[in-house]
Design an enzyme around this catalytic site. Structure first.
Site, PDB file in Angstrom:
ATOM      1  CG  ASP A   6      -1.723   1.254   1.396  1.00  0.00           C
ATOM      2  OD1 ASP A   6      -1.717   2.100   0.470  1.00  0.00           O
ATOM      3  OD2 ASP A   6      -2.373   1.408   2.450  1.00  0.00           O
ATOM      4  CE  LYS A  68      -1.108   7.267  -3.757  1.00  0.00           C
ATOM      5  NZ  LYS A  68      -1.766   6.336  -2.828  1.00  0.00           N
ATOM      6  CD  GLU A 145      -4.842   3.828  -2.674  1.00  0.00           C
ATOM      7  OE1 GLU A 145      -5.753   4.566  -2.241  1.00  0.00           O
ATOM      8  OE2 GLU A 145      -3.673   4.213  -2.818  1.00  0.00           O
ATOM      9  CG  ASP A 168      -9.401   4.166   0.034  1.00  0.00           C
ATOM     10  OD1 ASP A 168      -8.959   4.745   1.038  1.00  0.00           O
ATOM     11  OD2 ASP A 168      -8.680   3.521  -0.751  1.00  0.00           O
TER      12      ASP A 168
END
Length: 567
Positions: A6, A68, A145, A168
């Site tokens: 992850d 990211k 994800e 999420d």
């Protein structure tokens, strides 16, 4: 050995499949959570994780986080005397996770399944693959994800049919996916999201609230001073997390021998986060609409990502879905565990022989085209070929034709996105195709897009008359707009001279047209494109009477289209 990772905006985790179950692997500090922070120590050596995070405040020029969010762009970060791309920073983090597993199990790690936000673009996905390669990993698969979280959850329910929504909300991104589980098959029905909405944005809102409260204090320092912004951000994060457990918390900041305080309550957080909470609604509604499923038909709602621990987020989710979300899975760990499940599926683990996973293409893929409105032609329009949430692998074809007499070449420009005009979508590549010079419309071209399980798009153009074929595989990283470029474009729009279309009622209608276009698929999308183009032409004529008549007609049609979408 293959692992599941992850790779998060704020924190990252790694897991392996052992004893017929996914297991998280602790880092050198004994924690299964590694902060997604990279930096240099005073000797110029690389620091990753908690050690680097501790230096965010004290050595901001040598430390970085949130990289990211820049994946797939040309953004560079300077640490000391060195400049790093987001892929390189991610690679340093991935390499650290890889070494944690090798230290724990005494085996070399060569392959990985890495999770990405469901709404990550083609460029961002390829940048993630490059990061894995730079870390010495063969990236077997990128798993969305929410899909990974559903895999971790679904193992406990694989003997019965169920449908569920994964909500999420992580540190930097928001994703929502709707899945169905039946007879060992886990099918993703639809995905949507926002790549710039997460816990960091709630921290920013709190930070701005605190700074605004000190506006009258002339001695309050410039927040852009050395290390001050990082310190404020860390305090905002602490306060936000504390408010997950208690009704109020004091925001404290010290500098130059002075101390500033502000009590922040749950209600304060609710108010400063109102715009962010509202942004959560759009992707949820889009996913439900694309999946053609109603909230009442969902068996469960799963909350994933550390930011879902916030009471106001859970309250919003409960209100949106009319039920309390499932809380029996750890929101911080679910994605990594699911990535390990996907890794086990790739390695054909015996315990998972009956589990099959299908996924979707999260974005619409298409080409630029020219549309006709009356006697006028207007270029720059988007022709979708593979529409979002199509099950992959998928192949679709559409036919286009030449526009001018004697036209000898056709430039086929390929885009990704949901906007009606290609200027608002992401360019992926182009094909320059020679065609026989004939009368306009006589030369036709069959444009076929094929999108595979690894997120690779192939565009193939065939001239039916001759059978001649041209193809382009979209594999290279085209880059995407950086956050700075997005802000620059917004500023440019704000500086445009006033035109009748900027009148409030007309602007509202254009915004509604754009929203419905992005929410719709198929024939409805085509009708909306025609309506938008026709209305814009009337606006350009600046005839108030015609504009009003056209506006009323378009509004009636939009009411009909919007009502039919939910039937």
């Amino acid at each position: 050995m293959i692992v599941g990772i992850d790779l998060g905006t704020t924190n990252s985790l790694v897991a392996v499949w052992r004893d017929d179950a996914p297991q998280l692997v602790p880092n050198a500090l004994g924690s299964v959570i590694t902060p997604s922070v990279v930096g240099l120590d005073d000797q110029g050596l690389i620091l990753v994780g908690q050690a680097a995070r501790e230096r965010l405040q004290t050595h901001p020029q040598l430390t970085t986080a949130l990289f990211k969010r820049h994946m797939g762009s040309g953004h560079e970060t300077t640490l000391g005397q060195r400049r790093f791309r987001p892929e390189e920073l991610s690679a340093l983090l991935l390499r650290s996770l890889k070494e944690d597993v090798e230290r724990a199990y005494g085996e070399p790690v060569e392959e990985a399944v890495i999770s990405v936000p469901a709404y990550f673009s083609d460029a961002q996905r390829k940048a993630t693959r490059i990061a894995g390669e730079l870390a010495g990993l063969k990236v077997e698969k990128l798993v969305n994800e929410p899909t990974a979280a559903a895999l971790a959850y679904g193992l406990h329910h694989k003997d019965r049919e169920t449908s569920f929504l994964v909500f999420d909300l992580g540190g930097g991104t928001f994703d929502v996916s709707i899945l169905e589980l039946f007879e060992g098959v886990m099918e993703v029905r639809a995905s949507a999201g926002d790549n710039f909405l997460g816990g960091e944005d709630f921290d920013t809102a709190l930070l701005q609230h605190f700074v605004a409260s000190q506006r009258e204090d002339a001695q309050f320092p410039d927040i852009n001073g050395s290390g001050i912004l990082h310190r404020l951000r860390c305090e905002a994060e602490r306060v936000r997390q504390a408010l997950g457990q208690q009704a109020s918390e004091t925001f404290v900041f010290s500098h130059g021998g002075r101390r500033w305080e502000l009590e922040v309550t749950q209600d304060d957080l609710q108010k400063v986060s109102a715009a962010l909470l509202e942004r959560l609604r759009g992707p949820i509604e889009r996913a439900l609409r694309d999946a053609r499923i109603r909230v009442a038909d969902l068996d469960e709602v799963l909350l994933v990502g550390g930011t879902t621990r916030m009471p106001l987020v859970r309250k919003l989710a409960a209100g949106l879905f009319g039920r309390f979300p499932a809380l029996h899975i750890n929101p911080d760990e679910a994605v990594a565990l699911g990535a390990a499940v996907q890794a086990a599926l790739k390695s054909r683990a015996a315990a998972l022989e009956e589990v099959v996973l299908t996924d979707v293409c999260p974005y619409t893929l298409g080409i630029e085209t020219t549309m006709q409105f009356g006697r006028q032609y207007e270029s720059g329009h988007y022709l979708p070929i593979i529409e979002r949430n199509s099950v992959v692998p998928v192949s679709r074809v559409k036919t286009v034709q030449t526009l001018q007499d004697g036209q000898a070449r056709v430039l086929l420009q390929i885009f990704q996105g949901e906007s009606r005009l290609v200027k608002d979508n992401i360019p992926l590549g182009e094909l320059d195709i020679p065609v026989p010079p004939r009368k306009a419309g006589e030369v036709k071209l069959d444009v076929r897009f094929t999108y595979d399980n690894n997120g690779i798009l192939e565009a193939e153009v065939t001239l039916p008359d001759s059978g001649e074929r041209h193809s382009l595989v979209i594999e290279k990283n085209p880059g995407v707009l950086s956050p700075e470029e997005v802000r620059q474009r917004l500023a440019e729009l704000a500086s445009l001279k006033v035109h009748p279309r900027n009148q409030q009622v007309n602007t509202l209608l254009l915004a509604r047209l754009e929203r419905l276009y992005q929410e719709s698929l198929g024939e409805a999308r085509s009708q909306l494109a025609q309506l938008a183009g026709a209305f814009q032409q009337v606006l350009a004529e600046q005839d108030p009477a015609r504009i009003e008549a056209m506006r009323e007609a378009v509004q009636v049609r939009l009411d009909e289209i919007e009502q039919s979408v939910w039937q």
